[in-house]
Design an enzyme around this catalytic site. Structure first.
Site, PDB file in Angstrom:
ATOM      1  N   ASP A   1       1.747  35.614  26.297  1.00 34.12           N
ATOM      2  CA  ASP A   1       3.032  36.098  26.816  1.00 34.12           C
ATOM      3  C   ASP A   1       2.964  37.612  27.013  1.00 34.12           C
ATOM      4  O   ASP A   1       3.508  38.385  26.225  1.00 34.12           O
ATOM      5  CB  ASP A   1       4.142  35.721  25.833  1.00 34.12           C
ATOM      6  CG  ASP A   1       5.531  36.131  26.313  1.00 34.12           C
ATOM      7  OD1 ASP A   1       5.695  36.334  27.529  1.00 34.12           O
ATOM      8  OD2 ASP A   1       6.445  36.230  25.468  1.00 34.12           O
TER       9      ASP A   1
ATOM     10  N   ASP B   1      14.220  32.016  30.881  1.00 31.95           N
ATOM     11  CA  ASP B   1      13.711  33.352  30.591  1.00 31.95           C
ATOM     12  C   ASP B   1      13.016  33.887  31.844  1.00 31.95           C
ATOM     13  O   ASP B   1      12.003  33.336  32.279  1.00 31.95           O
ATOM     14  CB  ASP B   1      12.734  33.231  29.424  1.00 31.95           C
ATOM     15  CG  ASP B   1      12.011  34.519  29.072  1.00 31.95           C
ATOM     16  OD1 ASP B   1      12.302  35.562  29.677  1.00 31.95           O
ATOM     17  OD2 ASP B   1      11.142  34.466  28.179  1.00 31.95           O
TER      18      ASP B   1
ATOM     19  N   HIS C   1      18.106  34.987  31.355  1.00 27.70           N
ATOM     20  CA  HIS C   1      18.162  36.271  30.649  1.00 27.70           C
ATOM     21  C   HIS C   1      17.017  37.142  31.124  1.00 27.70           C
ATOM     22  O   HIS C   1      15.912  36.689  31.390  1.00 27.70           O
ATOM     23  CB  HIS C   1      18.196  36.107  29.127  1.00 27.70           C
ATOM     24  CG  HIS C   1      16.947  35.580  28.486  1.00 27.70           C
ATOM     25  ND1 HIS C   1      15.801  36.319  28.333  1.00 27.70           N
ATOM     26  CD2 HIS C   1      16.679  34.376  27.923  1.00 27.70           C
ATOM     27  CE1 HIS C   1      14.893  35.617  27.701  1.00 27.70           C
ATOM     28  NE2 HIS C   1      15.384  34.415  27.456  1.00 27.70           N
TER      29      HIS C   1
ATOM     30  N   GLU D   1      15.192  41.103  30.514  1.00 32.53           N
ATOM     31  CA  GLU D   1      15.042  42.067  29.427  1.00 32.53           C
ATOM     32  C   GLU D   1      14.760  43.481  29.912  1.00 32.53           C
ATOM     33  O   GLU D   1      14.425  43.691  31.085  1.00 32.53           O
ATOM     34  CB  GLU D   1      13.927  41.610  28.483  1.00 32.53           C
ATOM     35  CG  GLU D   1      12.554  41.620  29.118  1.00 32.53           C
ATOM     36  CD  GLU D   1      11.607  40.637  28.471  1.00 32.53           C
ATOM     37  OE1 GLU D   1      10.459  41.044  28.191  1.00 32.53           O
ATOM     38  OE2 GLU D   1      11.976  39.463  28.264  1.00 32.53           O
TER      39      GLU D   1
ATOM     40  N   CYS E   1       5.623  39.832  23.854  1.00 34.80           N
ATOM     41  CA  CYS E   1       6.545  38.967  23.123  1.00 34.80           C
ATOM     42  C   CYS E   1       7.546  39.848  22.382  1.00 34.80           C
ATOM     43  O   CYS E   1       7.192  40.894  21.834  1.00 34.80           O
ATOM     44  CB  CYS E   1       5.766  38.101  22.139  1.00 34.80           C
ATOM     45  SG  CYS E   1       6.810  37.264  20.916  1.00 34.80           S
TER      46      CYS E   1
ATOM     47  N   ARG F   1      19.020  40.909  28.003  1.00 31.59           N
ATOM     48  CA  ARG F   1      18.329  40.984  26.705  1.00 31.59           C
ATOM     49  C   ARG F   1      17.886  42.420  26.482  1.00 31.59           C
ATOM     50  O   ARG F   1      17.322  43.056  27.384  1.00 31.59           O
ATOM     51  CB  ARG F   1      17.122  40.046  26.706  1.00 31.59           C
ATOM     52  CG  ARG F   1      16.198  40.246  25.507  1.00 31.59           C
ATOM     53  CD  ARG F   1      15.069  39.240  25.519  1.00 31.59           C
ATOM     54  NE  ARG F   1      13.818  39.856  25.094  1.00 31.59           N
ATOM     55  CZ  ARG F   1      12.667  39.192  24.985  1.00 31.59           C
ATOM     56  NH1 ARG F   1      12.612  37.912  25.276  1.00 31.59           N
ATOM     57  NH2 ARG F   1      11.578  39.821  24.600  1.00 31.59           N
TER      58      ARG F   1
END
Length: 294
Positions: free
Chosen positions: A57, A84, A111, A113, A121, A156
């Site tokens: 990730d 995500d 969401h 970020e 991550c 996020r």
């Protein structure tokens, strides 16, 4: 007219406090979650990277990778799906394209970020975040691209681990002002932090209860006391699935037979029940019978 998935998600947040949202990495696991009684499901970006691509990730997966898995889930599961979308996969135009594609895929919520594009991550050290102003621009691009007003845009923030709680709250408030419907404060370490965020932003907030991370595995009662609206269990199901698969591989290799792991497996009939297999088979029988009558 069918209720939109976004409207379903918003209603579920209002009706179940906190709303349990479970990670479903495949269409089949989404069907199982639906039949178990959950009201919303989730597709993890890290889950797609690990399970669909066999990659870590670290911002390696693309929008198309995630859309492929999301579409399979929404095609077979009636629950609202939250997805995500990492950092939106690019600048303002890319983010707008992502939102339009997610809505077309019948996704209910996303969401996004505030990490840099080469993200990590949310529970790993060494995260780098963009400026508050850049994240505000990301949110505005997402909101402007939304042609379904019920579609949920959640912001996020990974800033707690980088800048501290006060900065995280300041960012979250700015994200709401920019148009974010809900807030996801990542890697929270203390229960009372949630209520501080919730009191400040005055919109629904999400707690990510990922295993082996920075956030303790709070109970629903604890989260409710801290004014959390959504409890996310992003990766637990696929971690359990992967551990079971590894146990099967190791046992078969060591013993030369799978006999000792059969009791831990989902049976053929259980699989058929969740898939509705017999309904399909009955339709085939009916078609074959009509053909014979002719």
């Amino acid at each position: 007219m069918r209720e939109s998935r976004g409207a379903m998600f918003r209603r579920a947040v209002q009706e179940e406090s906190p709303l349990q949202v479970v990670g479903t990495i495949t269409a089949y696991t989404a069907r199982m979650a639906e039949q178990t009684g959950y009201k919303a499901v989730y597709l993890s970006g890290g889950g797609v990277a690990a399970n669909s691509l066999g990659m870590p990730d670290l911002g390696i997966s693309t929008m198309d990778d995630v859309i492929t898995d999301a579409q399979r889930i929404t095609d077979t599961c009636g629950l609202p799906l939250m997805v995500d979308i990492d950092t939106g996969w690019g600048g303002a135009f890319n983010i707008a394209r992502t939102i339009r594609h997610m809505i077309r895929a019948d996704v209910a919520a996303v969401h996004m970020e505030d990490q840099v594009s080469a993200k990590r991550c949310g529970h790993r050290p060494g995260k780098e975040i963009v400026s508050k102003e850049e994240m505000v621009d990301r949110i505005k691009a997402a909101v402007d691209a939304r042609h379904d007003e019920s579609f949920v845009i959640m912001a996020r923030t990974d800033s707690l681990a980088v800048e501290g709680l006060n900065a995280a709250i300041d960012r979250a408030c700015a994200y709401v002002e920019a148009g974010a419907d809900m807030i996801f404060p990542e890697a929270i370490t203390k229960l009372e932090m949630y209520s501080q965020v919730r009191d400040a932003v005055k919109v629904p907030i999400l707690a990510n209860l990922t295993e082996f991370g920075a956030t303790p595995l709070f109970t629903l009662d604890e989260l409710r006391s801290a004014k959390v609206d959504i409890a996310l269990y992003c990766c637990g199901a696929y971690r359990a699935m992967n551990a079971a698969a590894l146990n099967f591989y190791k046992t078969l290799r060591a013993e030369g037979t799978q006999k000792n792991v059969v009791p831990t497996m989902q049976s053929r009939m259980e699989l058929y029940d969740y898939l509705g297999y017999h309904e399909y088979e009955q339709k085939l029988d009916s078609l074959f019978a009509q053909g014979k009558e002719k």
